[in-house]
Design an enzyme around this catalytic site. Structure first.
Site, short mmCIF file in Angstrom:
data_model
loop_
_atom_site.label_atom_id
_atom_site.label_comp_id
_atom_site.label_asym_id
_atom_site.label_seq_id
_atom_site.Cartn_x
_atom_site.Cartn_y
_atom_site.Cartn_z
N SER A 1 -49.48 9.99 28.34
CA SER A 1 -48.87 11.21 27.83
C SER A 1 -49.90 12.33 27.86
CB SER A 1 -48.40 10.95 26.39
OG SER A 1 -47.84 12.12 25.82
N LYS B 1 -46.58 11.55 31.85
CA LYS B 1 -45.60 12.29 31.03
C LYS B 1 -46.23 13.59 30.60
CE LYS B 1 -44.42 11.59 26.14
NZ LYS B 1 -43.91 10.61 25.15
N LYS C 1 -46.04 16.93 28.21
CA LYS C 1 -45.43 17.56 27.05
C LYS C 1 -44.97 18.96 27.47
CE LYS C 1 -46.09 14.54 23.70
NZ LYS C 1 -44.98 13.99 22.89
N ASP D 1 -41.59 15.49 27.95
CA ASP D 1 -41.23 15.25 26.55
C ASP D 1 -41.26 16.58 25.80
OD1 ASP D 1 -40.81 14.36 23.98
OD2 ASP D 1 -42.61 13.11 23.86
N GLU E 1 -37.39 13.68 27.65
CA GLU E 1 -37.39 13.03 26.35
C GLU E 1 -37.11 14.05 25.25
OE1 GLU E 1 -41.09 10.92 25.94
OE2 GLU E 1 -40.79 10.50 23.82
N ASP F 1 -36.02 9.99 21.61
CA ASP F 1 -37.16 9.47 20.84
C ASP F 1 -36.82 9.69 19.37
OD1 ASP F 1 -39.59 9.18 19.47
OD2 ASP F 1 -40.79 10.41 20.79
N LYS G 1 -40.10 3.18 19.63
CA LYS G 1 -41.36 3.17 18.88
C LYS G 1 -41.11 2.33 17.64
CE LYS G 1 -42.98 7.80 20.12
NZ LYS G 1 -43.12 9.19 19.63
N GLY H 1 -45.51 5.71 22.11
CA GLY H 1 -46.79 5.56 21.44
C GLY H 1 -46.96 6.63 20.37
O1 OSB Z 1 -43.21 12.24 21.13
O2 OSB Z 1 -43.93 10.55 22.16
C1 OSB Z 1 -44.10 11.45 21.34
C2 OSB Z 1 -47.67 11.29 20.02
C3 OSB Z 1 -47.46 11.60 18.69
C4 OSB Z 1 -46.20 11.89 18.25
C5 OSB Z 1 -45.13 11.86 19.15
C6 OSB Z 1 -45.33 11.54 20.47
C7 OSB Z 1 -46.63 11.29 20.92
C8 OSB Z 1 -46.97 11.02 22.32
C9 OSB Z 1 -48.23 10.24 22.58
O3 OSB Z 1 -46.36 11.46 23.25
C10 OSB Z 1 -47.95 8.90 23.03
C11 OSB Z 1 -49.16 7.99 23.08
O4 OSB Z 1 -49.55 7.43 22.03
O5 OSB Z 1 -49.68 7.79 24.17
MG MG Z 2 -41.57 11.71 22.33
#
Ligand code: OSB
Ligand code: MG
Length: 375
Positions: free
Chosen positions: A143, A169, A171, A196, A221, A246, A270, A298
């Protein structure tokens, strides 16, 4: 199995670089670890769990100090009460023992994992074997946060592509969506790519989200708000990028509702968000039965939660690479032996329980708070 005591350990871990999402910029992580000391016929075992609540309630309503307090005041005492009344303590009974406490799923998940790890260690069984997982490795996705500029993003993605990650991925948020996706496609071609939004858009943003359609993304996402199941279903009928939920999926029930409504064709599972690994397996089973792809999300876990996530991601319905990157994606020093990624995969842990435990010196170094709870 008898619980002797439960310890709540808060650790502070600096991130190797800031991680920016539509809701915050994180420069450190303060995970809450749950340590369960149990006994069975004179044998003692220690199990570890991780509560994935972030420091602030921006991703979900839970946050570190609230999670610690609800564990200390309500969840752990409820488990001790359950035990005192003569009912069996197993990982399977934890969620029932705390079911009268509303919400607080991440806190419950951390507690359940600690009991599960301890129980499996007493049985000398790995979490993967317990789940019936037969794969010995799973594809590792990464991510990538929002960066200050497109060149900075391309440098960051280049680093992960060079390391061999199986999927990227990005953001996104309004104003940081089409341009970064276009730039990454132009530079890296046909790599497995997804985005995401962490709930940053409204249904009225449909025209700009439709702008992502030509880029062949694996999925988008959580474009809309957590409660917007019906709006996600409408959006799904208006754009061609598959919608993955999510934040909206907090239980097997909400997963079933989302599927029935047509709000998601993919689900990010998750374990913390849904109240634990056992509920996560139920969501996996529902999705598999309905032809809905899942992948393991994650929460910048330490080696504890990361190891458990990798085992879960070995189940057959996890048909897309998860956010199960190496420890060094986020941390210079993990509190466990680091999880490593080679050739785009991470190894499913094979030792008893979750297969990893904190290294005493590393744990002591990172600990900023701890409290022991006894019956
Ligand atoms: O939305 O997936 C998410 C991290 C913290 C809170 C929300 C998210 C995330 C990530 C990181 O996208 C995922 C990771 O731990 O690699
Ligand atoms: Mg997410």
């Amino acid at each position: 199995m008898h619980i002797e005591h439960i310890e709540l350990v808060t650790v502070r871990m600096p991130l190797v670089s800031p991680f920016t999402t539509s809701f915050s910029t994180q420069t450190e992580r303060t995970p809450l670890l749950v340590r369960a000391t149990v006994s069975d016929h004179g044998r003692i075992a220690t199990g570890w769990g991780e509560c994935v609540a972030l420091a602030e309630p921006y991703y979900s309503s839970e946050y570190l100090e609230g999670a610690r307090q609800v564990l200390q005041r309500f969840l752990v005492p409820a488990l001790f009460e359950w035990q005192a009344s003569g009912r069996a303590i197993t990982a399977q009974t934890v969620s029932t023992a705390v079911s009268h406490i509303v919400g607080h799923r991440m806190a419950k998940a951390g507690l359940e994992l600690a009991i599960l790890d301890a129980e499996l260690r007493l049985q000398d069984v790995s979490f993967a074997d317990h789940l019936g997982v037969t794969r010995d490795s799973v594809p590792s996705g990464v991510s990538v946060g929002i960066e200050a500029s497109i060149p900075a993003l391309l440098d960051r993605v280049q680093g992960f592509v060079d390391q061999g990650y199986a999927r990227i991925k990005l953001k996104i948020r309004p104003g940081w969506d089409l341009e970064p996706v276009k730039a990454v496609r132009e530079r890296f071609g046909d790599i497995p790519l997804q985005v995401d939004a962490n709930a940053a858009y409204r249904l009225s943003d449909t025209p700009s989200l439709r702008g992502l359609d030509p880029f062949g993304l694996l999925l988008i996402e959580q474009p809309l708000a957590e409660d917007d199941l019906r709006q996600h279903a409408i959006l799904a009928s208006q754009i061609s990028t598959p919608i993955c939920l999510d934040e909206s999926v907090v239980s097997a029930q909400s997963a079933a509702d989302a599927i029935a409504l047509g709000a998601a064709s993919v689900i990010n599972i998750k374990p913390g968000r849904v109240g634990g690994y056992l509920e996560a397996v139920r969501i996996h089973d529902i999705a598999l039965a309905n032809g809905i792809a899942v992948w393991c999300g994650g929460m910048l876990e330490t080696g504890i939660g990361r190891a458990a996530n990798i085992a879960l991601a070995g189940l057959p319905g996890f048909s897309l690479p998860g956010d199960v990157s190496a420890s060094d994606r986020f941390y210079r020093t993990d509190i466990t032996e680091p999880i490593t990624m080679t050739d785009g995969v991470v190894a499913v842990p094979s030792g008893p329980g979750i297969g990893v435990e904190p290294i005493p010196d590393a744990l002591a170094e990172a600990t900023i708070h701890s409290v022991e709870i006894t019956s």
